[in-house]
Write a protein that holds these residues in place. Structure first.
Motif, PDB file in Angstrom:
ATOM      1  N   THR A 159       0.595  -1.022  -0.006  1.00 35.79           N
ATOM      2  CA  THR A 159      -0.188  -0.121  -0.113  1.00 35.79           C
ATOM      3  C   THR A 159       0.989   1.247   0.062  1.00 35.79           C
ATOM      4  O   THR A 159       0.623   2.232  -0.611  1.00 35.79           O
ATOM      5  CB  THR A 159      -0.949  -0.049   1.117  1.00 35.79           C
ATOM      6  N   PRO A 164      -3.507  -0.450   5.338  1.00 36.14           N
ATOM      7  CA  PRO A 164      -3.449  -0.878   4.042  1.00 36.14           C
ATOM      8  C   PRO A 164      -4.603  -1.521   3.624  1.00 36.14           C
ATOM      9  O   PRO A 164      -5.656  -1.985   4.342  1.00 36.14           O
ATOM     10  CB  PRO A 164      -2.505  -1.874   4.370  1.00 36.14           C
ATOM     11  N   VAL A 165      -4.619  -1.626   2.210  1.00 31.95           N
ATOM     12  CA  VAL A 165      -5.458  -2.175   1.440  1.00 31.95           C
ATOM     13  C   VAL A 165      -5.146  -3.691   1.733  1.00 31.95           C
ATOM     14  O   VAL A 165      -3.916  -4.152   1.337  1.00 31.95           O
ATOM     15  CB  VAL A 165      -5.558  -2.011   0.026  1.00 31.95           C
TER      16      VAL A 165
END
Length: 98
Positions: free
Chosen positions: A43, A93-94
């Motif tokens: 990310t 984060p993704v």
């Protein structure tokens, strides 16, 4: 688990990826923390590339130094928590790797 977070500061996503692929099978905790560190580093890398692509060239030193500072600031609590054996989850984060 702590090493997966720590190596991310200097290797971006490569260190956590290597730990996840080599040591993740030996421990569920290491597997989970390495994936968490990997998601975070991916990310941050995407954000860095986007900034790098759209910002004026004169901003590159500022962007890179900001990236390194932010990466370190958010990684240190993860290292401290995992050193005590506690699971850590970044808020940013993704989750690409589950």
């Amino acid at each position: 688990g702590m090493v997966a977070h720590a190596v991310g500061i200097s290797t971006n996503f490569l260190g956590p990826l290597l730990i996840w692929k080599t040591k993740g099978k030996e421990s569920a905790y290491v597997n989970q923390q390495a994936k968490e560190a990997l998601n975070y580093q991916i990310t941050l890398g995407i954000i860095l590339l986007a900034c790098w692509n759209f910002a004026p060239e004169a901003w590159f030193p500022l962007i890179l130094s900001s990236y390194l500072i932010v990466n370190t600031i958010f990684t240190v609590p993860a290292m401290l928590a995992t050193a005590k054996g506690k699971p850590f989850r970044y808020w940013l984060p993704v989750r690409l790797i589950e």
